[in-house]
Enzyme design. Structure first.
Site, PDB file in Angstrom:
ATOM      1  N   ARG A 105       0.842  -1.182   0.000  1.00  0.00           N
ATOM      2  CA  ARG A 105       0.000   0.000   0.000  1.00  0.00           C
ATOM      3  C   ARG A 105       0.881   1.236   0.000  1.00  0.00           C
ATOM      4  O   ARG A 105       1.708   1.411   0.896  1.00  0.00           O
ATOM      5  CB  ARG A 105      -0.863  -0.054   1.270  1.00  0.00           C
ATOM      6  CG  ARG A 105      -2.088   0.781   1.206  1.00  0.00           C
ATOM      7  CD  ARG A 105      -2.968   0.473   2.378  1.00  0.00           C
ATOM      8  NE  ARG A 105      -2.412   0.913   3.629  1.00  0.00           N
ATOM      9  CZ  ARG A 105      -3.136   1.323   4.664  1.00  0.00           C
ATOM     10  NH1 ARG A 105      -4.449   1.301   4.581  1.00  0.00           N
ATOM     11  NH2 ARG A 105      -2.576   1.720   5.765  1.00  0.00           N
ATOM     12  N   ASP A 204       5.149  -5.341   9.539  1.00  0.00           N
ATOM     13  CA  ASP A 204       6.285  -4.943  10.372  1.00  0.00           C
ATOM     14  C   ASP A 204       6.341  -5.759  11.661  1.00  0.00           C
ATOM     15  O   ASP A 204       7.425  -6.136  12.124  1.00  0.00           O
ATOM     16  CB  ASP A 204       6.195  -3.452  10.717  1.00  0.00           C
ATOM     17  CG  ASP A 204       6.601  -2.574   9.541  1.00  0.00           C
ATOM     18  OD1 ASP A 204       7.227  -3.091   8.603  1.00  0.00           O
ATOM     19  OD2 ASP A 204       6.278  -1.374   9.555  1.00  0.00           O
TER      20      ASP A 204
HETATM   21  C1  PRP Z   1      -1.040  -4.162   4.732  1.00  0.00           C
HETATM   22  C2  PRP Z   1      -1.933  -5.361   4.968  1.00  0.00           C
HETATM   23  C3  PRP Z   1      -2.796  -5.361   3.745  1.00  0.00           C
HETATM   24  C4  PRP Z   1      -2.988  -3.896   3.485  1.00  0.00           C
HETATM   25  C5  PRP Z   1      -4.335  -3.484   4.000  1.00  0.00           C
HETATM   26  O1  PRP Z   1      -0.037  -4.469   3.878  1.00  0.00           O
HETATM   27  O2  PRP Z   1      -1.218  -6.543   5.158  1.00  0.00           O
HETATM   28  O3  PRP Z   1      -2.225  -6.002   2.628  1.00  0.00           O
HETATM   29  O4  PRP Z   1      -1.958  -3.197   4.210  1.00  0.00           O
HETATM   30  O5  PRP Z   1      -4.606  -2.174   3.667  1.00  0.00           O
HETATM   31  P1  PRP Z   1      -5.752  -1.769   2.644  1.00  0.00           P
HETATM   32  O6  PRP Z   1      -6.961  -2.594   2.982  1.00  0.00           O
HETATM   33  O7  PRP Z   1      -5.953  -0.310   2.915  1.00  0.00           O
HETATM   34  O8  PRP Z   1      -5.262  -2.021   1.244  1.00  0.00           O
HETATM   35  P2  PRP Z   1       1.117  -3.408   3.484  1.00  0.00           P
HETATM   36  O9  PRP Z   1       0.709  -2.617   2.301  1.00  0.00           O
HETATM   37  O10 PRP Z   1       1.513  -2.643   4.715  1.00  0.00           O
HETATM   38  O11 PRP Z   1       2.283  -4.328   2.979  1.00  0.00           O
HETATM   39  P3  PRP Z   1       3.163  -5.430   3.776  1.00  0.00           P
HETATM   40  O12 PRP Z   1       2.247  -6.601   4.063  1.00  0.00           O
HETATM   41  O13 PRP Z   1       4.211  -5.750   2.798  1.00  0.00           O
HETATM   42  O14 PRP Z   1       3.684  -4.796   5.038  1.00  0.00           O
HETATM   43  N1  URA Z   2      -2.146  -2.358   7.230  1.00  0.00           N
HETATM   44  C1  URA Z   2      -1.757  -2.777   8.453  1.00  0.00           C
HETATM   45  O1  URA Z   2      -0.817  -3.575   8.561  1.00  0.00           O
HETATM   46  N2  URA Z   2      -2.407  -2.305   9.532  1.00  0.00           N
HETATM   47  C2  URA Z   2      -3.444  -1.453   9.445  1.00  0.00           C
HETATM   48  O2  URA Z   2      -4.010  -1.064  10.473  1.00  0.00           O
HETATM   49  C3  URA Z   2      -3.830  -1.021   8.155  1.00  0.00           C
HETATM   50  C4  URA Z   2      -3.162  -1.496   7.063  1.00  0.00           C
END
Ligand code: PRP
Ligand code: URA
Length: 210
Positions: A105, A204
């Site tokens: 995201r 994270d």
């Molecule tokens: C987080 C989570 C989802 C997304 C949710 O991933 O694991 O994939 O955000 O947010 P949304 O519903 O607003 O799209 P992130 O983009 O942080 O990537 P990561 O899993 O690589 O940390």
């Molecule tokens: N992605 C996350 O990991 N946490 C949140 O709360 C929203 C998006």
């Protein structure tokens, strides 16, 4: 709540989720708890799988028994955080194949950016469980489902740990045919797109990157 949404509020899941929410819970415990919850949720997500009758021989006699013989399942995590749910699910559905969809995201726009997609070649014949711990705006899950449909997927369930109401609404609007399974529906999204109270950034916390 919309009938396409199932909240799995089993006490074991709620207890484990509360520990995950605690900011003092470290990555090792966080990962283990996520795996355990994913396994428990898999039990409920697979509840309506169709059984086939097969003939088997017990030590006593021939009999008809029910098995998931013909069932083809694909577990598809959205990278990165969805990876934390795969092993728990494979413990219950060991014959499942695993596809991967890479989306992150964008922190400014909150829009998902695709960087990877590798799915089983027979994805159109499989029951798909798309997994991601967090359903925030719903953008990542919705794009993930679009990608799956582009590759021919028909039968898709989305399994998340925590959802914001906004994310549920977005996914159901974009994909009225998809069922959503969550352990909790939280209150709202804050100005940075984080779920409140939530558990912070799932990726994270799993991988210890912040
Ligand atoms: C987080 C989570 C989802 C997304 C949710 O991933 O694991 O994939 O955000 O947010 P949304 O519903 O607003 O799209 P992130 O983009 O942080 O990537 P990561 O899993 O690589 O940390
Ligand atoms: N992605 C996350 O990991 N946490 C949140 O709360 C929203 C998006």
């Amino acid at each position: 709540m919309d009938k396409r949404v199932t909240i799995i509020d089993h006490p074991l899941i709620q207890h484990k989720l509360s520990i995950m929410r605690d900011k003092n819970t470290g990555s090792k415990d966080f990962r283990e708890l996520l795996e355990e919850i994913a396994m428990l949720m898999a039990y409920e997500v697979t509840r309506n799988f169709q059984l086939e009758e097969v003939e088997i021989e017990t030590p006593i006699c021939l009999t008809k028994a029910k098995m998931l013989t013909g069932k083809k399942v694909a577990i598809v995590p959205i990278l990165r955080a969805g990876l934390g749910m795969v092993d728990g699910m494979l413990k219950l559905i060991p014959a499942a194949k695993v596809g991967h969809i890479g989306l992150y995201r964008d922190p400014e726009t909150l829009k998902p950016v695709e960087y990877y997609c590798k799915l089983p070649s027979d994805i159109s014949e499989r029951d798909i469980i798309l997994v991601d711990p967090m359903l925030a705006t719903g953008g990542s899950a919705s794009d993930g489902i679009h990608l799956l449909k582009e590759k021919g997927a028909k039968n898709i369930k989305l399994m998340c740990l925590i959802a914001a109401p906004e994310g549920i609404e977005a996914v159901l609007n974009d994909h009225p045919d998809v069922e959503i399974y969550v352990a909790a529906v939280d209150e709202y999204l804050n100005d940075h797109g984080y779920i409140v109270p939530g558990l912070g950034d799932a990726g994270d916390r799993i991988f210890g990157t912040k």
